[in-house]
Scaffold this active site. Structure first.
Site, PDB file in Angstrom:
ATOM      1  N   GLY A 315       0.826  -1.215   0.000  1.00 54.08           N
ATOM      2  CA  GLY A 315       0.000   0.000   0.000  1.00 54.08           C
ATOM      3  C   GLY A 315       0.854   1.255   0.000  1.00 54.08           C
ATOM      4  CD  GLU A 340      -1.765 -12.067  -8.603  1.00 52.04           C
ATOM      5  OE1 GLU A 340      -1.172 -12.930  -9.247  1.00 52.04           O
ATOM      6  OE2 GLU A 340      -2.991 -11.837  -8.722  1.00 52.04           O
ATOM      7  CG  ASP A 365      -6.901 -12.142   4.470  1.00 53.34           C
ATOM      8  OD1 ASP A 365      -6.716 -11.243   5.314  1.00 53.34           O
ATOM      9  OD2 ASP A 365      -8.026 -12.471   4.061  1.00 53.34           O
ATOM     10  CE  LYS A 433     -11.285   9.553   7.326  1.00 54.94           C
ATOM     11  NZ  LYS A 433     -10.020  10.289   7.167  1.00 54.94           N
ATOM     12  CE  LYS A 445      -6.353   1.487  11.700  1.00 52.32           C
ATOM     13  NZ  LYS A 445      -5.341   0.451  11.371  1.00 52.32           N
ATOM     14  CB  VAL A 473      -1.256  10.000   3.941  1.00 51.33           C
ATOM     15  CG1 VAL A 473       0.134  10.002   3.333  1.00 51.33           C
ATOM     16  CG2 VAL A 473      -1.193   9.640   5.414  1.00 51.33           C
ATOM     17  NE  ARG A 565     -16.789  10.739   0.819  1.00 46.92           N
ATOM     18  CZ  ARG A 565     -15.531  10.307   0.694  1.00 46.92           C
ATOM     19  NH1 ARG A 565     -15.211   9.505  -0.307  1.00 46.92           N
ATOM     20  NH2 ARG A 565     -14.605  10.667   1.559  1.00 46.92           N
TER      21      ARG A 565
END
Length: 649
Positions: A315, A340, A365, A433, A445, A473, A565
């Protein structure tokens, strides 16, 4: 003028009869013939100049014989120094140096021969004055020939391609800006014409650098730039604070002048073309915060020789953590992700850019405990950086069970294994958040934070569990910046959810630097909060990005307000209202002392949440999350009614 350019385009384009631009280069023998002809011409010119003076040539040899000898010696040095080997239209300083040495050694050789002959025979063959004159003339004419070919070729190329060079000035006068100026003046293929240097140092004496004037900014920057009729200005990124840089950009945007960002010379990527180093300034370059300084030695001491695991390593955050870790000589980096394609791209990047880095790619995973256990057994990790997470707020709001699998179950699995295998440090990347969450992502989180915090307080825990928390970020996947950039490229409209919405921003490298730094500081159980600077209004951000693209907001590109949203709030917080903040030795890092709660209670509730998630009972999952995280209040979400139910109980 336009008619003249059109004629030149026809004469010198690729599909014409002359095809001058299609020629790869002049054959070497032609270059030697031209230089020899220039040498003959130079001797003849020296003869003509001296014939009109009282100075007389020596008569041991005829003028013709002297010319033959001198040109022949010069020809020998053409071959010795290979003055013909460079491509004329791309002549460099090295080529000019070869010419200079050729002329100098020709002069010295003939002078030595002349002096030796005089000592033996008592007479000189060559007039020393004519030798000096010949050396200067031959070198000058050969140099002018190369400059002429180079400039003519570039002019014809620009005309045929329709390229018009932008008139630019470089702001500042120091080693970095002069180096950039030198690159602009020597690289003819760049689309820039350097007009001069701008400086705030007002000097009564006007002077030049690289043949370009240094222009003092007297009244104001805007007026000075306007008088020069510039198309753009170049800023060396490290030369100014972001506050000054923002002011320069604002002034330039008001005048319709482009701003280009240039890294300092030592940071230039030597593998890239110089053209790719000079780029239009982007919104990331204008983030109003000073550069973060980290203690490299402390981090190196912490990382060097260690086996490190990075989850979510493909990521935007995880891959940057990997890149930064690579600079501190780890024994091994194990990069884990379930994406992948992204893993494959990262592997190719690391092989190319970090050939000496010892790393292993693992496709897995983190919700699969059995798979993780095999890896912990195999690699004997010292440190785990946990950056894997689902973070897209609206998507997670529609799929709460998925957030539980990754953000909570994945964290539980990793923390239990870190404890069982006595990992030194477990550094988790969290988010703003998680503070007073208004969406499932933030609440999940926060639940993960609570679990690792409470686990730290259990007896016999060797592993140090450290949490790092920061805001949005810039440039990360899902970030508003690349989203706005894409909308601008497509012609708009740019969509903003609310006119008053604000966010904290940090660049990816900054965020990862602080993660590594916090990892060296943690004793265990802390939540490290980063100084994110001032919050930025998203509407202002959108308007500035449009202007940086050379367009006018609401005129060329429209901005639409679409409404908040699901789960989105107007502003993010970095600390709970009841939290106390303690300073650290790093001015950009603080410790949030949030009560962790009892581990047994948290563990039991999280176990129930995970079990419920496996049944895809999303409403019940959210209800249980709200019980675990009492400050979780849904906003603009289908789960908002659950808050009413909880309050009525």
């Amino acid at each position: 003028m336009e008619k003249e350019k059109n004629i030149l385009k026809h004469l010198y384009s690729g599909d014409n009869k002359i095809k001058l631009l299609d020629q790869r280069y002049l054959p070497r023998w032609i270059v030697v013939l031209i230089d020899t002809a220039i040498a003959v011409l130079s001797f003849y010119l020296a003869y003509l100049i001296l014939m009109g003076t009282p100075i007389k040539f020596h008569t041991v040899l005829t003028i013709f014989q002297q010319g033959i000898i001198l040109v022949s010696v010069n020809l020998i040095f053409f071959f010795l120094f290979k003055t013909y080997s460079g491509i004329i239209r791309h002549s460099t300083f090295t080529d000019i140096t070869k010419l200079a040495f050729s002329s100098l050694f020709t002069f010295l050789t003939v002078v030595i021969f002349n002096t030796s002959y005089e000592l033996i025979e008592g007479n000189k063959i060559f007039l020393n004055t004519s030798l000096i004159l010949y050396m200067l003339l031959s070198f000058s004419i050969m140099l002018l020939f190369r400059i002429g070919v180079k400039e003519t070729y570039q002019y014809l190329r620009n005309v045929s391609s329709g390229l018009t060079k932008k008139r630019v000035a470089i702001i500042g006068v120091d080693d970095d800006t002069i180096s950039v100026g030198k690159a602009l003046t020597t690289e003819s293929k760049l689309p820039f014409k350097l007009i001069g240097f701008l400086t705030q140092q007002i000097d009564s004496k006007r002077y030049k650098i690289l043949g370009k004037p240094v222009v003092p900014i007297k009244a104001s920057f805007s007026e000075t730039v306007k008088e020069l009729h510039l198309d753009g200005v170049l800023i060396v990124s490290e030369s100014f604070s972001r506050t000054v840089k923002n002011k320069i950009v604002e002034d330039c945007l008001d005048l319709g002048i482009e701003v280009f960002n240039v890294p300092s010379m030592e940071k230039w990527n030597k593998k890239e073309d110089i053209t790719n180093q000079i780029k239009p300034i982007e919104i990331e370059d204008l983030l109003e915060r000073e550069e973060i300084k980290i203690d490299d030695q402390l981090i190196k001491k912490d990382i060097s020789g260690k086996t490190v695991m990075v989850t979510g390593g493909a990521g935007s955050i995880g891959s940057e953590i990997v890149r930064q870790l690579a600079e501190f000589s780890p024994e091994l980096i194990v990069i884990l992700d379930q994406a992948e394609s992204a893993l494959h791209d990262l592997e190719l990047y690391l092989i190319k850019n970090y050939p000496n880095l010892n790393f292993i790619i693992e496709l897995a995973d983190i919700s699969n405990m059995y798979r993780l256990d095999l890896m912990f057994k195999k690699y004997s990790f010292n440190i785990v950086y946990h950056a894997a997470a689902y973070k897209h707020v609206p998507l997670i709001e529609r799929n709460p069970h998925e957030a539980i699998y990754v953000n909570i179950l994945g964290t539980v699995n990793l923390s239990i294994l870190s404890l069982n295998y006595e990992i030194e440090k477990f550094v988790m990347v969290s988010t703003d958040k998680a503070v007073n969450p208004t969406n499932v992502m933030g609440a999940s989180k926060r639940a993960a934070e609570m679990y690792v915090q409470a686990l730290q307080n259990e007896k016999g825990v060797y592993t140090r569990f450290i949490t790092t928390r920061f805001g949005n970020v810039l440039g990360s996947s899902g970030s508003v910046i690349p989203y706005f950039r894409k909308q601008i490229e497509e012609g708009g409209p740019v969509t903003v959810t609310h006119k008053d919405i604000i966010r904290y921003f940090m660049t990816i490298p900054e965020a990862c630097q602080l993660v590594l730094q916090a990892g060296t500081m943690g004793r265990g159980g802390e939540i490290y909060v980063f100084d994110m600077g001032k919050p930025i209004k998203i509407l202002d951000l959108a308007e500035k990005m449009i202007r940086l693209s050379g367009l006018e907001p609401y005129k060329d590109i429209d901005i639409e307000i679409t409404g908040l949203r699901p789960g989105e709030k107007l502003y993010e917080e970095l600390l709970n209202d009841v939290a106390t903040t303690l300073p650290t030795h790093h001015p950009k890092i603080m410790i949030s002392k949030i009560p962790a709660g009892e581990f047994l209670d948290i563990k039991t509730k999280i176990k129930t949440i995970i079990k419920t998630a496996t049944k895809h009972e999303d409403r019940k999952v959210v209800m249980l999350l709200k019980e675990l995280v009492p400050e979780f209040k849904s906003e603009n979400s289908t789960f908002k009614d659950l808050d009413v139910i909880i309050e009525s109980e």
